[in-house]
Enzyme design. Sequence first.
Site, PDB file in Angstrom:
ATOM      1  N   HIS A  71       1.275   5.695  -0.971  1.00 37.34           N
ATOM      2  CA  HIS A  71       0.656   6.982  -1.262  1.00 37.34           C
ATOM      3  C   HIS A  71       1.397   7.589  -2.460  1.00 37.34           C
ATOM      4  O   HIS A  71       1.783   8.757  -2.437  1.00 37.34           O
ATOM      5  CB  HIS A  71       0.739   7.912  -0.048  1.00 37.34           C
ATOM      6  CG  HIS A  71       0.064   7.382   1.176  1.00 37.34           C
ATOM      7  ND1 HIS A  71       0.164   8.002   2.410  1.00 37.34           N
ATOM      8  CD2 HIS A  71      -0.722   6.301   1.371  1.00 37.34           C
ATOM      9  CE1 HIS A  71      -0.515   7.311   3.313  1.00 37.34           C
ATOM     10  NE2 HIS A  71      -1.058   6.269   2.700  1.00 37.34           N
ATOM     11  N   TYR A 125       0.647  -4.361 -20.247  1.00 42.11           N
ATOM     12  CA  TYR A 125       1.319  -4.658 -18.981  1.00 42.11           C
ATOM     13  C   TYR A 125       0.434  -4.287 -17.795  1.00 42.11           C
ATOM     14  O   TYR A 125       0.410  -4.984 -16.783  1.00 42.11           O
ATOM     15  CB  TYR A 125       2.665  -3.932 -18.935  1.00 42.11           C
ATOM     16  CG  TYR A 125       3.441  -4.166 -20.199  1.00 42.11           C
ATOM     17  CD1 TYR A 125       4.038  -5.398 -20.444  1.00 42.11           C
ATOM     18  CD2 TYR A 125       3.503  -3.189 -21.189  1.00 42.11           C
ATOM     19  CE1 TYR A 125       4.703  -5.642 -21.640  1.00 42.11           C
ATOM     20  CE2 TYR A 125       4.164  -3.419 -22.377  1.00 42.11           C
ATOM     21  CZ  TYR A 125       4.764  -4.655 -22.595  1.00 42.11           C
ATOM     22  OH  TYR A 125       5.399  -4.898 -23.775  1.00 42.11           O
ATOM     23  N   HIS A 147       0.867  -1.186   0.000  1.00 39.99           N
ATOM     24  CA  HIS A 147       0.000   0.000   0.000  1.00 39.99           C
ATOM     25  C   HIS A 147       0.897   1.227   0.000  1.00 39.99           C
ATOM     26  O   HIS A 147       1.756   1.365   0.874  1.00 39.99           O
ATOM     27  CB  HIS A 147      -0.902   0.001   1.227  1.00 39.99           C
ATOM     28  CG  HIS A 147      -1.585   1.317   1.492  1.00 39.99           C
ATOM     29  ND1 HIS A 147      -2.291   1.990   0.518  1.00 39.99           N
ATOM     30  CD2 HIS A 147      -1.644   2.081   2.614  1.00 39.99           C
ATOM     31  CE1 HIS A 147      -2.782   3.113   1.033  1.00 39.99           C
ATOM     32  NE2 HIS A 147      -2.383   3.192   2.301  1.00 39.99           N
TER      33      HIS A 147
END
Length: 217
Positions: free
Chosen positions: A99, A124, A97
Amino acid sequence: MSPTRGDESRLREEIVLFGRSLFERGLTAGSSGNISARLDDGWLLTPTNACLGRLDPAQISKLDWDGRHIAGDRPSKESFLHRAMYEERGVAGAIVHLHSTHSVAVSCLHGLDCHDCLPPLTPYYVMKIGRLPLIPYHRPGDPALGDAIRGLAAEHCSVLLANHGPVVSGNSLEAAVYAIEELEETAKLFLLLQGFPTRPLNVEQINELKAVFKLDF
């Protein structure tokens, strides 16, 4: 069967290496982002308020499958995001995860298709991400975000959190990292192409990729 000490040690070292790589290339900043990897007797997760560029393998958190913290530093407050994804995706060996700038920028745009918020611009992207649903905004740490992920994770390897960033799973840590990098590059392309006519892959081209590469999205 429980993992050997060597398996866990190797995964701790891999989390450190990939975290440093992501940080040094500007895909995460400060103490944002978190990485996890599955073990037979639980899972590893980067600690809360930890910079991915300066991780210590011995301090990486370990949790059991009930979410209890059993070793290492205190886990990321976003542990429930990872747990929800693991519970729904038995094939997930790792989750990243971030940002990351361009993905977060896309997540802030008005009028996105909440079922698939990036077009299939390249093969891709289709091969590594497939379709990317958008999860409505929740405040950081809101447990309801885990429930929102749980509702989508069975059919999607990746989700985009509105005004927050992507959560991407892979069958290995390397695969998850490569997939989130591909997502970030596609988000960058998407933003660069705003205002220009584009030619995303069509249904026939996507179906060919699914057949050749045995994609299951």
